[in-house]
Write an enzyme that holds these catalytic residues in place. Structure first.
Site, PDB file in Angstrom:
ATOM      1  N   ASP A   1       0.886  -1.083   0.029  1.00 26.32           N
ATOM      2  CA  ASP A   1       0.142   0.120   0.008  1.00 26.32           C
ATOM      3  C   ASP A   1       0.831   1.122  -0.078  1.00 26.32           C
ATOM      4  O   ASP A   1       2.112   1.185   0.308  1.00 26.32           O
ATOM      5  CB  ASP A   1      -0.972  -0.175   1.329  1.00 26.32           C
ATOM      6  CG  ASP A   1      -2.174   0.650   0.995  1.00 26.32           C
ATOM      7  OD1 ASP A   1      -2.223   1.581   0.059  1.00 26.32           O
ATOM      8  OD2 ASP A   1      -3.307   0.250   1.719  1.00 26.32           O
TER       9      ASP A   1
ATOM     10  N   ASP B   1     -10.937   1.753  -2.789  1.00 22.89           N
ATOM     11  CA  ASP B   1     -11.583   1.531  -1.798  1.00 22.89           C
ATOM     12  C   ASP B   1     -13.199   1.580  -1.574  1.00 22.89           C
ATOM     13  O   ASP B   1     -13.578   1.043  -0.587  1.00 22.89           O
ATOM     14  CB  ASP B   1     -11.170   2.585  -0.486  1.00 22.89           C
ATOM     15  CG  ASP B   1      -9.616   2.367  -0.117  1.00 22.89           C
ATOM     16  OD1 ASP B   1      -9.219   1.090  -0.565  1.00 22.89           O
ATOM     17  OD2 ASP B   1      -9.290   3.062   0.661  1.00 22.89           O
TER      18      ASP B   1
HETATM   19  C1  GLA Z   1      -5.724   1.727   2.343  1.00 21.36           C
HETATM   20  C2  GLA Z   1      -6.189   0.526   1.363  1.00 21.36           C
HETATM   21  C3  GLA Z   1      -7.379  -0.167   2.058  1.00 21.36           C
HETATM   22  C4  GLA Z   1      -6.819  -0.653   3.559  1.00 21.36           C
HETATM   23  C5  GLA Z   1      -6.313   0.579   4.187  1.00 21.36           C
HETATM   24  C6  GLA Z   1      -5.473   0.216   5.500  1.00 21.36           C
HETATM   25  O1  GLA Z   1      -6.809   2.808   2.451  1.00 21.36           O
HETATM   26  O2  GLA Z   1      -6.771   1.165   0.051  1.00 21.36           O
HETATM   27  O3  GLA Z   1      -7.682  -1.239   1.587  1.00 21.36           O
HETATM   28  O4  GLA Z   1      -5.823  -1.313   3.081  1.00 21.36           O
HETATM   29  O5  GLA Z   1      -5.428   1.318   3.641  1.00 21.36           O
HETATM   30  O6  GLA Z   1      -5.065   1.089   6.256  1.00 21.36           O
END
Ligand code: GLA
Length: 699
Positions: free
Chosen positions: A444, A509
């Site tokens: 990420d 997300d």
């Molecule tokens: C980001 C990702 C999510 C999740 C969060 C965790 O927002 O896109 O899918 O993994 O971080 O903090």
């Protein structure tokens, strides 16, 4: 008269002609496969001087240069302390094979060598520009574009991608202006709002018809995309990494190669362009390495528990997931030292023994015992000020002092341009992969690089991207079996550069199935379904608050790399049954979904429809979703695509599991491909928020 020297690359469906005009290499034609001789194209392109214009207009070179007196955007802007800025590299030599042209041009006076590398891989052009500093002193490179290609005057529409967090890959359609349409990204990551992708099409092009050109820069940092139309009618597209002031300096003898430009063109509309990009991505060795086995259905813990990790709960969730048919369990954020919220812990990549007293071993063993493999979330480029790593190395972060650090999810960016930073993070991730049987990393990156200053005072955004690539490449080399997902607050890092070292993209997300239809449609312009992480989210979407029925959520998620992301304890019996049936349906059709040709269909407003067809037309899946009420009593007839007109197909409605009022009248009929392609199918009346999946099998 133009120098008659010219070169030609032909793919099955595209042609590129390069000519040497006024001693510089020029792309004379870039379009659908040309039946004509290049010499004829050259002969027809001659222009006389216009009034109030140069006696001989500078040609649109692969790298437009200031020494040519080029009146538009330069492809190269470089200098030595303010001198040697007006380069004029002249064609010197060509190395030619049927699929590749490497052209060198030299500016002896200013100590520069330009190399254009143009490779046709099927119908996708992969092109870079390289600049060598042959001078004795350092050269500051403000801009170096990948090869600049022409677009015809009658391709008047620009389709750009824009978006935001939880709303990525939205298309923006505009009339091509005279002058410049410019999109810059200065967020330090590929970005949600200005990804390095654009399309130029005929005014009346659709998903299935008309000429369309697609352009993508394989780069995960700052960039600059320009569609330029001069007053003399000539048009071009230039794509480049964006260099911050002084960021790229070449010492004597050093060189710089641009990120690759990926370009294709089709006379079969936007859909034709997408299929060419998909075919190219699928043909890469790093893609093929995963083709040997199906891409497993995921369960991701994020929207189930967020930071509230409890091994007993996670063990229970894993059991429930496996019972539904899930094949991989991914432990998201919250497992490492001090990570009870987004305010602390980033940088300390050790399992938090306060939560997992025996480490991750028992959970992983449980997951394996259920027949699933195990994945883990990491965010290696980041550090929370509240972390052991930051306390030990406060100087490792990017910043632009004395300006105060800009807050962004309470985290700062580590300077991956520095070898000691890269080595430390590589070792931390490698230790995890060595200690545990981890099949998959979700990598990420949850903030923009807002202040990309390195510790030596120079801008370091560009070096950061190369540093991230280097760490990923090293991990790939050392742990070749580990799959890696590219995530950046959802789909903020989706590009061919990161994809050269990752296997899946977290699309967004937002798990809101209706929003996802548009997000996934935009994503599919460039990327095929198997690279698209798509999860069945909670009953009530955490991001939009919308409550959507389980069959709709499944119908949306099943057309990507499918997963579940919810607290499975919320499922009622019917939802659990549907979910198991939906996963089974996805698995049954997975080879087609992850390998077939995508045909987005032109449909009425409020409807989202696409079809995935086997290349030989033997079978297809049609996805049809009523997003909002249709205008009339009945939805408009839908003409399909991608089928064999001469064949006959049996239609079966395979989703949703219970149709209720929305009986599909055509269910079970046997009809010709021609009827489906030309006359079309009358969809039933459907409530908004209903999705149908029809299977078409050739008989
Ligand atoms: C980001 C990702 C999510 C999740 C969060 C965790 O927002 O896109 O899918 O993994 O971080 O903090």
């Amino acid at each position: 008269m133009p120098d008659p020297r010219h070169f030609r690359l032909d793919g099955p469906g595209v042609t590129l002609i390069i000519a040497i005009i006024a001693q510089v290499p020029v792309a004379l034609y870039w379009g659908p496969r040309l039946a004509a001789d290049a010499a004829d194209v050259l002969a027809l392109a001659a222009r006389a001087a216009a009034n109030a214009s140069p006696d001989v207009a500078a040609p649109l070179a692969l790298t437009p240069q200031l020494g040519q007196g080029w009146p538009g955007q330069p492809g190269l802007a470089a200098h030595r302390d303010g001198r040697d800025w007006a380069s004029l590299a002249l064609f010197e030599a060509a190395a030619v094979t049927p699929s590749r042209l490497v052209l060198t041009s030299r500016d002896a006076a200013h100590g520069l060598l330009l190399t254009h590398d143009l490779r046709l891989d099927g119908d996708v052009l992969v092109a870079t520009t390289r600049l060598d500093n042959l001078g004795d002193t350092a050269l500051t490179v403000d801009q170096l574009a990948a090869p600049v290609l022409p677009i015809p005057a009658d391709a008047t529409r620009i389709i750009g991608l824009e978006g935001r967090w939880a709303g990525e890959f939205q298309t923006q359609v505009l009339d091509r202006p005279t002058g410049i349409w410019l999109r810059e990204n200065r967020r330090g990551r590929t970005s949600h709002d200005a990804p390095p992708t654009l399309f130029v099409t005929d005014a009346n092009a659709s998903e299935t018809q008309g000429r369309a050109w697609g352009w993508h820069l394989g780069w995960s940092g700052n960039h600059r995309l320009a569609v330029e139309t001069l007053s003399d009618g000539r048009g071009s597209v230039a794509m480049a990494a964006l260099h911050l002031p002084g960021e790229v300096r070449l010492a004597s003898g050093e060189s710089l190669t641009t990120p690759p430009l990926y370009a294709t063109v089709s006379a079969q509309g936007l859909g034709g362009v997408s299929r060419r990009f998909h075919a190219w991505l699928r043909g890469r060795p790093e893609h093929a390495r995963l083709r040997a086995k199906p891409r497993p259905v995921h369960y991701n813990s994020w929207e189930a528990v967020y930071f509230d990790h409890d091994p007993a709960v996670l063990t229970d969730l894993a059991s429930r997931a496996a019972a539904l048919g899930v094949e991989r369990f991914v432990l998201d954020d919250g497992w490492f030292e001090g990570r009870r919220s987004d305010r602390a812990g980033l940088g300390d990549w050790r399992v938090d023994r306060a939560i997992y007293p025996e480490g991750l071993g028992p959970l992983i063993d449980h997951v394996h015992g259920l027949g699933m493999d195990f994945g883990l979330w990491v965010e290696p480029e980041m550090v929370n000020p509240d972390s052991a790593l930051f306390r030990a190395h406060p100087d490792w972060v990017l910043g632009t002092p004395p300006a105060p650090q800009i807050g962004f999810r309470h985290q700062l960016v580590l300077d991956f341009g520095r070898a000691e930073v890269r080595d430390h993070l590589y070792a931390a991730i490698a230790a995890l992969l060595t200690a545990h049987p981890i099949a998959y990393l979700k990598w990420d990156m949850n903030r923009d690089i807002s202040q990309p200053g390195g510790s030596d005072g120079h801008a370091a955004a560009w070096a950061h991207v190369l540093g991230v690539y280097a760490v990923l490449d090293r991990l790939r080399a050392e742990f070749p079996a580990v799959e890696i997902e590219s995530c950046a607050s959802g789909g903020g890092r989706a590009d061919f550069g990161i994809l050269a070292r990752t296997d899946r993209i977290w699309t967004s997300d937002s798990n809101d199935a209706l929003d996802r239809l548009a997000i996934q449609r935009g994503f599919s312009l460039l990327f095929p379904a198997e690279l698209m992480g798509s999860h069945v989210g909670p009953r009530r979407c955490h991001i939009t608050g919308r409550v959507l029925a389980m069959p709709l959520r499944i119908a949306t998620a099943m057309f990507g790399h499918m997963g579940l992301e919810m607290d499975l304890r919320e499922l009622d019996a019917a939802e659990a049954q549907d979910l198991a049936a939906g996963i089974a349906l996805h698995k049954a059709w997975r080879p087609l979904i992850h390998g077939g040709d995508l045909h987005r269909l032109d449909s009425e407003i409020g409807v989202n429809a696409f079809l995935i067809a086997a290349a030989d037309g033997a079978e297809a899946l049609l996805s049809y979703t009523m997003v909002t009420q249709p205008r009339g009593y009945y939805p408009a007839t839908l003409r399909l695509a991608g089928l064999d007109p001469a064949a006959h197909y049996r239609l079966r409605c395979v989703w949703p599991p219970r149709l209720g009022d929305a009986a599909v009248l055509a269910d079970g009929v046997r009809v010709s491909g021609a009827a489906l392609l030309q006359a079309g199918w009358q969809p039933p009346r459907l409530h908004p928020g209903t999705a149908l999946v029809l299977a078409l099998t050739r008989e």
